[in-house]
Design a protein around this motif. Structure first.
Motif, PDB file in Angstrom:
ATOM      1  N   UNK A 202       0.844  -1.193   0.000  1.00 42.55           N
ATOM      2  CA  UNK A 202       0.000   0.000   0.000  1.00 42.55           C
ATOM      3  C   UNK A 202       0.877   1.239   0.000  1.00 42.55           C
ATOM      4  N   UNK A 203       0.674   2.097  -0.971  1.00 38.45           N
ATOM      5  CA  UNK A 203       1.397   3.368  -1.015  1.00 38.45           C
ATOM      6  C   UNK A 203       0.713   4.371  -0.084  1.00 38.45           C
ATOM      7  N   UNK A 204       1.520   5.134   0.636  1.00 40.57           N
ATOM      8  CA  UNK A 204       0.997   6.143   1.558  1.00 40.57           C
ATOM      9  C   UNK A 204       1.396   7.522   1.085  1.00 40.57           C
ATOM     10  N   UNK A 205       0.403   8.378   0.897  1.00 37.31           N
ATOM     11  CA  UNK A 205       0.620   9.751   0.440  1.00 37.31           C
ATOM     12  C   UNK A 205       0.187  10.682   1.563  1.00 37.31           C
ATOM     13  N   UNK A 206       1.094  11.515   2.028  1.00 34.30           N
ATOM     14  CA  UNK A 206       0.804  12.433   3.127  1.00 34.30           C
ATOM     15  C   UNK A 206       0.457  13.809   2.576  1.00 34.30           C
ATOM     16  N   UNK A 207      -0.704  14.334   2.964  1.00 32.72           N
ATOM     17  CA  UNK A 207      -1.091  15.705   2.650  1.00 32.72           C
ATOM     18  C   UNK A 207      -0.885  16.526   3.919  1.00 32.72           C
ATOM     19  N   UNK A 208       0.065  17.466   3.871  1.00 32.08           N
ATOM     20  CA  UNK A 208       0.445  18.186   5.085  1.00 32.08           C
ATOM     21  C   UNK A 208      -0.447  19.403   5.325  1.00 32.08           C
ATOM     22  N   UNK A 209      -0.972  19.486   6.521  1.00 31.85           N
ATOM     23  CA  UNK A 209      -1.787  20.599   7.024  1.00 31.85           C
ATOM     24  C   UNK A 209      -2.887  20.994   6.011  1.00 31.85           C
ATOM     25  N   UNK A 210      -3.687  20.053   5.539  1.00 31.92           N
ATOM     26  CA  UNK A 210      -4.696  20.392   4.528  1.00 31.92           C
ATOM     27  C   UNK A 210      -5.784  21.334   5.031  1.00 31.92           C
ATOM     28  N   UNK A 211      -5.990  21.419   6.341  1.00 40.51           N
ATOM     29  CA  UNK A 211      -7.005  22.341   6.862  1.00 40.51           C
ATOM     30  C   UNK A 211      -6.616  23.797   6.636  1.00 40.51           C
ATOM     31  N   UNK A 212      -5.309  24.077   6.485  1.00 42.01           N
ATOM     32  CA  UNK A 212      -4.819  25.438   6.271  1.00 42.01           C
ATOM     33  C   UNK A 212      -4.206  25.623   4.890  1.00 42.01           C
ATOM     34  N   UNK A 213      -3.773  24.533   4.270  1.00 42.04           N
ATOM     35  CA  UNK A 213      -3.035  24.629   3.007  1.00 42.04           C
ATOM     36  C   UNK A 213      -3.777  23.862   1.908  1.00 42.04           C
TER      37      UNK A 213
ATOM     38  N   UNK B 216       1.717  11.860  11.774  1.00 40.27           N
ATOM     39  CA  UNK B 216       2.607  11.287  10.766  1.00 40.27           C
ATOM     40  C   UNK B 216       2.558   9.764  10.766  1.00 40.27           C
ATOM     41  N   UNK B 217       2.410   9.156   9.592  1.00 42.84           N
ATOM     42  CA  UNK B 217       2.491   7.694   9.506  1.00 42.84           C
ATOM     43  C   UNK B 217       3.943   7.248   9.637  1.00 42.84           C
ATOM     44  N   UNK B 218       4.136   5.971   9.852  1.00 42.21           N
ATOM     45  CA  UNK B 218       5.493   5.447  10.022  1.00 42.21           C
ATOM     46  C   UNK B 218       6.294   5.545   8.735  1.00 42.21           C
ATOM     47  N   UNK B 219       5.610   5.529   7.590  1.00 44.01           N
ATOM     48  CA  UNK B 219       6.297   5.562   6.299  1.00 44.01           C
ATOM     49  C   UNK B 219       5.457   6.352   5.315  1.00 44.01           C
ATOM     50  N   UNK B 220       6.109   7.151   4.463  1.00 49.80           N
ATOM     51  CA  UNK B 220       5.391   7.847   3.396  1.00 49.80           C
ATOM     52  C   UNK B 220       6.104   7.596   2.074  1.00 49.80           C
ATOM     53  N   UNK B 221       5.322   7.571   0.990  1.00 49.65           N
ATOM     54  CA  UNK B 221       5.869   7.384  -0.344  1.00 49.65           C
ATOM     55  C   UNK B 221       5.856   8.668  -1.159  1.00 49.65           C
ATOM     56  N   UNK B 222       5.036   9.628  -0.766  1.00 47.92           N
ATOM     57  CA  UNK B 222       4.996  10.939  -1.409  1.00 47.92           C
ATOM     58  C   UNK B 222       4.356  11.922  -0.440  1.00 47.92           C
ATOM     59  N   UNK B 223       4.673  13.202  -0.643  1.00 46.26           N
ATOM     60  CA  UNK B 223       4.181  14.252   0.252  1.00 46.26           C
ATOM     61  C   UNK B 223       3.646  15.402  -0.597  1.00 46.26           C
ATOM     62  N   UNK B 224       2.473  15.911  -0.208  1.00 48.47           N
ATOM     63  CA  UNK B 224       1.870  17.072  -0.864  1.00 48.47           C
ATOM     64  C   UNK B 224       1.727  18.190   0.164  1.00 48.47           C
ATOM     65  N   UNK B 225       2.200  19.380  -0.213  1.00 50.75           N
ATOM     66  CA  UNK B 225       2.029  20.574   0.631  1.00 50.75           C
ATOM     67  C   UNK B 225       1.289  21.602  -0.221  1.00 50.75           C
ATOM     68  N   UNK B 226       0.027  21.824   0.074  1.00 48.03           N
ATOM     69  CA  UNK B 226      -0.787  22.727  -0.734  1.00 48.03           C
ATOM     70  C   UNK B 226      -0.571  24.184  -0.396  1.00 48.03           C
ATOM     71  N   UNK B 227      -1.377  25.037  -1.008  1.00 48.71           N
ATOM     72  CA  UNK B 227      -1.254  26.485  -0.844  1.00 48.71           C
ATOM     73  C   UNK B 227      -2.295  27.002   0.143  1.00 48.71           C
ATOM     74  N   UNK B 228      -1.952  28.089   0.816  1.00 43.65           N
ATOM     75  CA  UNK B 228      -2.875  28.712   1.755  1.00 43.65           C
ATOM     76  C   UNK B 228      -2.963  30.206   1.510  1.00 43.65           C
ATOM     77  N   UNK B 229      -3.460  30.921   2.490  1.00 44.66           N
ATOM     78  CA  UNK B 229      -3.552  32.378   2.410  1.00 44.66           C
ATOM     79  C   UNK B 229      -2.543  32.996   3.373  1.00 44.66           C
TER      80      UNK B 229
END
Length: 246
Positions: free
Chosen positions: A2-13, A47-60
């Motif tokens: 299973x690939x794990x993709x982390x979306x960082x701080x999506x509530x703000x970004x 944070x999960x124990x392992x990630x395969x990709x990370x997304x950091x979106x945009x905010x204000x």
């Protein structure tokens, strides 16, 4: 696996839906016959124990400081992921927060996490940059999206994502867009960028699969969706007055 993709701080970004780039990666993996999960990471405790990709979106700008505070709890992981070659896609203010720092229009400074070179500075002419953005990247081909930012990006001229074909990008007469350090990517391209640019998505997915020791081959449904993306890209290129080589 299973690939794990982390979306960082999506509530703000996630102002422009850029955190949904994680959904693009996950769905393309499923169409290719792999399992995938998206983990919304609001602070280091998630944070999960392992990630395969990370997304950091945009905010204000109103969320710069609280978003920085949360990302700071993951600073060591971000540096380690970048060193190890985990694909990290950062967009807009999410990218700026991974830089050396942000200079605001009122003279303030928001310290960045220094994962990527360069810094964001107010536009010399003032006002916002908005409109279609087309970039020619030596690694990923022509990329399209839209830009919407009031800052320019300097001191990263040696490592751009690509050259500007239409739009402003990093500004200051650089004719460049974004910044790249290994598999850590920063860009002004909204869209979400991976939905509009399947070649970039597949490049990230191929790297993720290679790191995991498995193969990635786009599934049949991917071709159907990519045809819609091609039509959207063609319309945007035409609107921007860009004619690509046959």
């Amino acid at each position: 696996m299973t690939f794990t993709i982390a979306a960082l701080v999506p509530s703000l970004l996630n102002t422009n839906g850029d955190a949904e780039n994680a959904a693009v990666l996950a769905q393309r993996l499923r169409w290719a016959g792999h399992e995938a999960r998206i983990v919304a990471v609001e602070d280091a405790a998630d944070l999960p124990a392992h990630v395969d990709a990370v997304i950091v979106g945009s905010g204000s700008d109103s969320t710069l400081e609280p978003a920085r505070a949360r990302l700071l709890t993951m600073h060591d992981e971000l540096r380690r992921w970048g060193t190890e070659g985990v694909p990290i896609l950062s967009i807009g203010t999410g990218w700026e927060l991974l830089s050396w720092g942000i200079e605001t229009a009122d003279g303030g400074i928001v310290e960045g996490l220094a994962v990527l070179p360069g810094r964001a500075v107010p536009r010399a002419e003032g006002g916002r940059i908005t409109g279609d953005l087309v970039v020619r990247s030596p690694r990923f081909g022509h990329l399209v999206g839209f830009e919407n930012h009031a800052r320019e990006y300097v001191q990263a001229e040696a490592s751009p994502l690509g050259r500007i074909v239409a739009g402003e990008g990093n500004g200051r007469g650089s004719s460049q867009e974004g910044v790249v350090m290994g598999w850590v990517l920063g860009t002004h391209l909204h869209g979400p960028v991976l939905a509009k640019n399947p070649a970039l998505a597949d490049a990230m997915l191929t790297e993720m699969a290679t790191r995991a020791g498995v193969a990635y081959e786009p599934g049949e449904q991917t071709a159907v969706v990519d045809a819609f993306a091609a039509e959207a890209r063609a319309a945007q290129l035409k609107a921007a007055g860009v004619a690509l080589p046959a």
